[in-house]
Write a protein that holds these residues in place. Structure first.
Motif, PDB file in Angstrom:
ATOM      1  N   ASP A 246      66.873  -3.473   1.345  1.00  0.00           N
ATOM      2  CA  ASP A 246      67.308  -2.220   1.983  1.00  0.00           C
ATOM      3  C   ASP A 246      68.580  -2.477   2.791  1.00  0.00           C
ATOM      4  N   ALA A 247      68.596  -3.576   3.536  1.00  0.00           N
ATOM      5  CA  ALA A 247      69.758  -3.899   4.379  1.00  0.00           C
ATOM      6  C   ALA A 247      70.986  -4.111   3.493  1.00  0.00           C
ATOM      7  N   TYR A 278      72.289 -12.338   6.546  1.00  0.00           N
ATOM      8  CA  TYR A 278      73.122 -11.516   5.664  1.00  0.00           C
ATOM      9  C   TYR A 278      74.117 -10.688   6.485  1.00  0.00           C
ATOM     10  N   CYS A 279      73.624 -10.100   7.575  1.00  0.00           N
ATOM     11  CA  CYS A 279      74.492  -9.258   8.415  1.00  0.00           C
ATOM     12  C   CYS A 279      75.608 -10.086   9.056  1.00  0.00           C
ATOM     13  N   VAL A 280      75.305 -11.319   9.441  1.00  0.00           N
ATOM     14  CA  VAL A 280      76.343 -12.197  10.003  1.00  0.00           C
ATOM     15  C   VAL A 280      77.433 -12.408   8.953  1.00  0.00           C
ATOM     16  N   GLU A 281      76.993 -12.717   7.740  1.00  0.00           N
ATOM     17  CA  GLU A 281      77.917 -12.930   6.623  1.00  0.00           C
ATOM     18  C   GLU A 281      78.800 -11.696   6.373  1.00  0.00           C
ATOM     19  N   GLN A 282      78.193 -10.513   6.491  1.00  0.00           N
ATOM     20  CA  GLN A 282      78.895  -9.251   6.214  1.00  0.00           C
ATOM     21  C   GLN A 282      79.596  -8.680   7.449  1.00  0.00           C
ATOM     22  N   GLU A 283      79.509  -9.406   8.570  1.00  0.00           N
ATOM     23  CA  GLU A 283      80.081  -8.944   9.845  1.00  0.00           C
ATOM     24  C   GLU A 283      79.530  -7.585  10.283  1.00  0.00           C
TER      25      GLU A 283
END
Ligand code: OSB
Ligand code: MG
Length: 368
Positions: A246-247, A278-283
């Motif tokens: 979902d994220a 994942y969010c860190v990777e995608q900023e």
């Protein structure tokens, strides 16, 4: 992990003041405490954060107890677990019921960290020594909201979140903004709007909100992407993000610029960490959401929020925000707007056995 028993405690406590959203009012909080014991007598604690009624997600205390008792604990009885990451794999054969799963999984993490003699925060890869604390105002009266905000700011909270709906949005927030021109404020709609409300939502752009949380459907990512293109305020998703996928899809579609990670909603710490990474990777900045929880879940939230990507103050408040007396020792406290991350093994808080006992309304024991 040499587990010998799982014990469930259903507890119940009144909130200091009703928590009011457009979906209803929480006055008494029931919750599930999960205790896992190993061969050496070491214990790990988790918390099932479903509510008594299915207003926030489809789960309830009763459905969680059913899942734990008849489905999830029996899986553990037949499959030995070497590492908490395996729990998510094992529970994959069970659709959803994420809060029930997380109750068990978080207890496994606490126990595993204690077995390794490491703080849970370190075990998860956390680097922060303190986490920034924010607090939620959930009332239908502006007078109460202003009073609460004043006292929360005195207590040092860094950021205020206000529950909104079409019945209580622009005027309510504008009044607060006028009293506090510089305050970091965010709004949480818990799906109170539809795309037909575009003008109402666009009007909020001038209030300089940090973000607006879950304005549209609880299971939507398509219309949120459409909305985000038409408003300046960053959208944060809460209810819509139930899995790692979902994220990923929400970020790919541009449905949000921020994600609220709740351990219970996503089925445990392993999934929460995957979403974080994942969010860190995608900023994409993340923050740790809250569930009007007791101390065990608060402790797990603090460990999770010690990870680097948690760059925004989350809904992690002091035990005293909701409770006269919490079930952990020491209680979670906020000083100068931050909560210290414990350095002792596991969640780093002890159980207040007396308080646990006096708030327990039912128990169940399962040998493993
Ligand atoms: O939408 O974030 C939410 C509480 C219960 C259910 C859903 C939500 C909330 C909150 C956080 O807003 C309250 C808290 O625990 O601080
Ligand atoms: Mg929310």
């Amino acid at each position: 992990m040499k587990i010998t028993a799982v014990e469930l405690f259903i507890i119940k406590m009144p909130l200091k003041a009703p928590f009011i959203t457009h979906l209803g009012t929480v006055q008494d909080r029931e919750g599930i405490i999960v205790k896992i014991t190993d061969q050496e007598g070491m214990t790990g604690y988790g918390e099932g954060v479903a509510f008594s009624t299915p207003w926030y997600t489809e789960e309830t205390v009763k459905t969680s107890i059913h899942m734990l008792t008849d489905v999830l604990i029996p899986v553990m009885q037949t499959h030995p677990i070497d590492h908490p990451d395996e729990a998510a794999e094992l529970f994959k054969s069970v659709r959803r019921n994420n809060m029930a799963k997380a109750g068990l999984e978080t207890a496994l993490w606490d126990l595993y960290a204690k077995q390794q003699a490491l703080p849970l925060s370190k075990m998860l890869g956390g680097t922060r020594q303190e986490v920034a604390s924010g607090v939620v105002v959930a009332t239908d009266s502006l007078t109460n909201a202003l009073k609460q905000i004043e006292s929360y700011l005195e207590a040092g909270y860094q950021r205020i979140k206000v529950k909104i709906s079409p019945q209580q949005d622009y005027q309510f927030l504008a009044e607060i903004r006028q009293h506090y021109p510089q305050l970091p404020i965010m709004a949480d709609a818990n799906s109170a709007y539809s795309l037909a409300d575009l003008d109402r939502l666009r009007a909020l752009d001038e209030l300089n909100l940090l973000m607006i949380e879950q304005p549209l459907g609880h299971d939507d990512i398509i219309e949120h992407a459409r909305l985000q293109k038409q408003i300046k305020t960053p959208i944060c998703l809460d209810e819509s993000i139930v899995t790692f996928d979902d994220a990923r899809k929400a970020v790919e579609l541009g449905s949000c610029k921020v994600i609220n990670i709740k351990v219970g909603r996503v089925g445990g710490l392993s999934e929460a960490k995957r979403i974080h990474d994942y969010c860190v990777e995608q900023e994409i900045p993340v923050w740790c959401g809250g569930m009007i929880e007791f101390g065990i879940s608060r402790a797990h939230n603090i460990a999770l929020a010690s990870l680097q990507g948690f760059s925004i103050p989350g809904d992690i408040s002091a035990s005293s925000r909701f409770w006269e007396e919490d079930i952990i020792l020491p209680e979670v406290s906020v000083e100068n707007g931050v909560i210290q991350v414990p350095n002792s093994p596991g969640i780093g808080f002890a159980i207040n056995e007396k308080r646990l006992k006096e708030t327990t309304i039912a128990t169940k024991v399962f040998p493993i």
